[in-house]
Design a protein around this motif. Structure first.
Motif, PDB file in Angstrom:
ATOM      1  N   TYR A  23       1.575 -77.119  29.529  1.00 14.62           N
ATOM      2  CA  TYR A  23       1.116 -76.597  30.928  1.00 14.62           C
ATOM      3  C   TYR A  23      -0.042 -75.428  30.376  1.00 14.62           C
ATOM      4  CZ  TYR A  23       4.807 -78.718  33.372  1.00 14.62           C
ATOM      5  OH  TYR A  23       5.522 -79.789  34.140  1.00 14.62           O
ATOM      6  N   LEU A  24       0.376 -74.643  29.628  1.00 10.18           N
ATOM      7  CA  LEU A  24      -0.627 -73.497  29.309  1.00 10.18           C
ATOM      8  C   LEU A  24      -1.850 -73.851  28.623  1.00 10.18           C
ATOM      9  CD1 LEU A  24       2.085 -70.858  28.175  1.00 10.18           C
ATOM     10  CD2 LEU A  24       1.106 -71.152  30.385  1.00 10.18           C
ATOM     11  N   ILE A  25      -1.646 -74.851  27.841  1.00  3.65           N
ATOM     12  CA  ILE A  25      -3.129 -75.225  27.345  1.00  3.65           C
ATOM     13  C   ILE A  25      -3.942 -75.795  28.363  1.00  3.65           C
ATOM     14  CG2 ILE A  25      -4.197 -76.840  25.645  1.00  3.65           C
ATOM     15  CD1 ILE A  25      -1.663 -76.290  23.756  1.00  3.65           C
ATOM     16  N   VAL A  26      -3.545 -76.707  29.091  1.00  4.59           N
ATOM     17  CA  VAL A  26      -4.375 -77.337  30.120  1.00  4.59           C
ATOM     18  C   VAL A  26      -4.990 -76.210  31.126  1.00  4.59           C
ATOM     19  CG1 VAL A  26      -4.297 -78.746  32.016  1.00  4.59           C
ATOM     20  CG2 VAL A  26      -3.327 -79.630  30.063  1.00  4.59           C
ATOM     21  N   TRP A  27      -3.942 -75.453  31.827  1.00  7.70           N
ATOM     22  CA  TRP A  27      -4.399 -74.288  32.431  1.00  7.70           C
ATOM     23  C   TRP A  27      -5.331 -73.464  31.812  1.00  7.70           C
ATOM     24  CZ3 TRP A  27       1.259 -73.247  34.097  1.00  7.70           C
ATOM     25  CH2 TRP A  27       1.750 -74.198  34.864  1.00  7.70           C
ATOM     26  N   GLY A  28      -4.940 -73.149  30.646  1.00 13.03           N
ATOM     27  CA  GLY A  28      -6.087 -72.284  29.736  1.00 13.03           C
ATOM     28  C   GLY A  28      -7.446 -72.880  29.823  1.00 13.03           C
ATOM     29  N   LEU A  29      -7.505 -74.202  29.625  1.00 13.09           N
ATOM     30  CA  LEU A  29      -8.920 -74.697  29.302  1.00 13.09           C
ATOM     31  C   LEU A  29      -9.710 -74.829  30.610  1.00 13.09           C
ATOM     32  CD1 LEU A  29      -8.145 -77.554  26.931  1.00 13.09           C
ATOM     33  CD2 LEU A  29      -9.448 -75.728  26.246  1.00 13.09           C
ATOM     34  N   VAL A  30      -8.875 -75.152  31.645  1.00 11.97           N
ATOM     35  CA  VAL A  30      -9.628 -74.984  32.992  1.00 11.97           C
ATOM     36  C   VAL A  30     -10.039 -73.887  33.457  1.00 11.97           C
ATOM     37  CG1 VAL A  30      -9.174 -75.485  35.589  1.00 11.97           C
ATOM     38  CG2 VAL A  30      -8.077 -77.087  33.654  1.00 11.97           C
ATOM     39  N   PHE A  31      -9.290 -72.493  33.313  1.00  6.00           N
ATOM     40  CA  PHE A  31      -9.584 -71.477  33.337  1.00  6.00           C
ATOM     41  C   PHE A  31     -10.908 -70.955  32.489  1.00  6.00           C
ATOM     42  CE2 PHE A  31      -9.521 -66.780  32.093  1.00  6.00           C
ATOM     43  CZ  PHE A  31      -9.610 -66.177  33.290  1.00  6.00           C
ATOM     44  N   ALA A  32     -11.015 -71.163  31.353  1.00  7.03           N
ATOM     45  CA  ALA A  32     -11.946 -70.848  30.195  1.00  7.03           C
ATOM     46  C   ALA A  32     -13.023 -71.557  30.249  1.00  7.03           C
ATOM     47  CB  ALA A  32     -11.250 -70.825  28.893  1.00  7.03           C
ATOM     48  N   GLY A  33     -13.034 -72.850  31.133  1.00  4.47           N
ATOM     49  CA  GLY A  33     -14.155 -73.457  31.324  1.00  4.47           C
ATOM     50  C   GLY A  33     -15.266 -72.762  32.052  1.00  4.47           C
ATOM     51  N   THR A  34     -14.733 -71.905  33.125  1.00  2.00           N
ATOM     52  CA  THR A  34     -15.786 -71.132  33.869  1.00  2.00           C
ATOM     53  C   THR A  34     -15.702 -69.705  33.434  1.00  2.00           C
ATOM     54  OG1 THR A  34     -14.465 -71.212  35.709  1.00  2.00           O
ATOM     55  CG2 THR A  34     -16.009 -72.911  35.875  1.00  2.00           C
ATOM     56  N   ALA A  35     -14.646 -69.198  33.360  1.00  2.00           N
ATOM     57  CA  ALA A  35     -14.450 -67.732  33.330  1.00  2.00           C
ATOM     58  C   ALA A  35     -15.007 -67.351  32.092  1.00  2.00           C
ATOM     59  CB  ALA A  35     -12.947 -67.416  33.430  1.00  2.00           C
ATOM     60  N   LEU A  36     -14.890 -68.108  30.862  1.00  2.00           N
ATOM     61  CA  LEU A  36     -15.369 -67.846  29.452  1.00  2.00           C
ATOM     62  C   LEU A  36     -16.538 -68.537  29.021  1.00  2.00           C
ATOM     63  CD1 LEU A  36     -12.017 -67.168  27.859  1.00  2.00           C
ATOM     64  CD2 LEU A  36     -13.357 -65.521  28.914  1.00  2.00           C
ATOM     65  N   PHE A  37     -17.092 -69.059  29.941  1.00  2.00           N
ATOM     66  CA  PHE A  37     -18.380 -69.894  29.686  1.00  2.00           C
ATOM     67  C   PHE A  37     -18.059 -71.198  28.619  1.00  2.00           C
ATOM     68  CE2 PHE A  37     -20.010 -66.531  31.723  1.00  2.00           C
ATOM     69  CZ  PHE A  37     -21.042 -67.002  32.466  1.00  2.00           C
ATOM     70  N   LEU A  38     -16.653 -71.668  28.408  1.00  2.00           N
ATOM     71  CA  LEU A  38     -16.464 -72.660  27.516  1.00  2.00           C
ATOM     72  C   LEU A  38     -16.920 -74.030  28.078  1.00  2.00           C
ATOM     73  CD1 LEU A  38     -14.701 -72.719  24.752  1.00  2.00           C
ATOM     74  CD2 LEU A  38     -12.680 -73.504  26.265  1.00  2.00           C
ATOM     75  N   GLY A  39     -16.985 -74.218  29.196  1.00  2.00           N
ATOM     76  CA  GLY A  39     -17.659 -75.249  29.660  1.00  2.00           C
ATOM     77  C   GLY A  39     -18.927 -75.791  29.338  1.00  2.00           C
TER      78      GLY A  39
END
Length: 226
Positions: A23-39
């Motif tokens: 759960y934490l990895i999926v949610w973390g990747l979704v969050f980081a995709g925009t918040a940390l420009f990981l996307g």
């Protein structure tokens, strides 16, 4: 990355990490995709394929709770855009220009044009567009978009994209062809954005014409107003 390949990798991830960490990895990747420009760097691992794949894994596994997964995904998507908006509002365009090279600057220019055309709807439909998903929240912050308007558009986008695509993946295993529902959702939002974008463009053009007329013939406008 094809959805089937990511689905397999997510299944392996679940077996290796356990439920909570998954759960934490999926949610973390979704969050980081925009918040940390990981996307910007790995759009497919933080975007549509991740959501659809996690839904498929939840359907195949009796251990994952789909309600918890979709709620957490929606919240992560919402918070990621909120962070992006606040960064843009606090640090401005200079912050964006420091995030990368020429490719990033080209994406920023495209996003600014996209945002000017569609305004409120840009935040919603950007969820379904990898390059826009990352930059639209920040551009909205740079452009000082009304916070309440951003809040509502961000909420709708998080539900349509984060919750919608995850549920689409979950039900794809039992309902053939359901994956296309994601594109139907996107098409509805894009069509609505085009309509409202055209109306905004017409209104801006009319306002610009009136302003030009006033500047050229101020006396005539004053006479009409009386």
């Amino acid at each position: 990355m094809p959805a089937a390949a990511l689905d397999q990798q997510l299944g392996d991830l679940l077996g290796a990490t356990g439920i909570v960490l998954f759960y934490l990895i999926v949610w973390g990747l979704v969050f980081a995709g925009t918040a940390l420009f990981l996307g910007v760097f790995i759009p497919f691992v933080t975007g549509d394929s991740l959501l659809f794949g996690s839904g498929l894994v939840a359907s195949a596994s009796g251990d994952l709770n789909i309600v918890l997964l979709v709620v957490g995904t929606g919240v992560a998507a919402f918070l990621g855009d909120q962070v992006g908006f606040l960064l843009g509002r606090r640090y401005g365009r200079g912050y964006l220009e420091r995030r990368g090279g020429r490719r990033t600057l080209v994406a920023i220019a495209r996003t600014e044009s996209f945002y000017r055309k569609f305004g409120w709807w840009a935040v919603v439909i950007a969820r379904f567009m990898p390059w826009a998903r990352v930059f639209v929240p920040v551009i909205a912050g740079v452009g000082r978009m009304n916070y309440v308007k951003f809040l509502t558009s961000n909420l709708l986008g998080a539900v349509a994209w984060g919750v919608g695509l995850t549920l689409t993946g979950y039900y794809a295993a039992s309902i053939p062809g359901v994956k296309n529902a994601a594109y139907v959702i996107a098409a509805v939002f894009i069509a609505a954005s085009i309509v409202f974008g055209y109306r905004t463009w017409r209104a801006d053009r009319r306002a610009g014409s009136e302003a030009a007329t006033t500047a050229e013939f101020p006396g005539q406008r004053h006479t009409r107003d009386r």
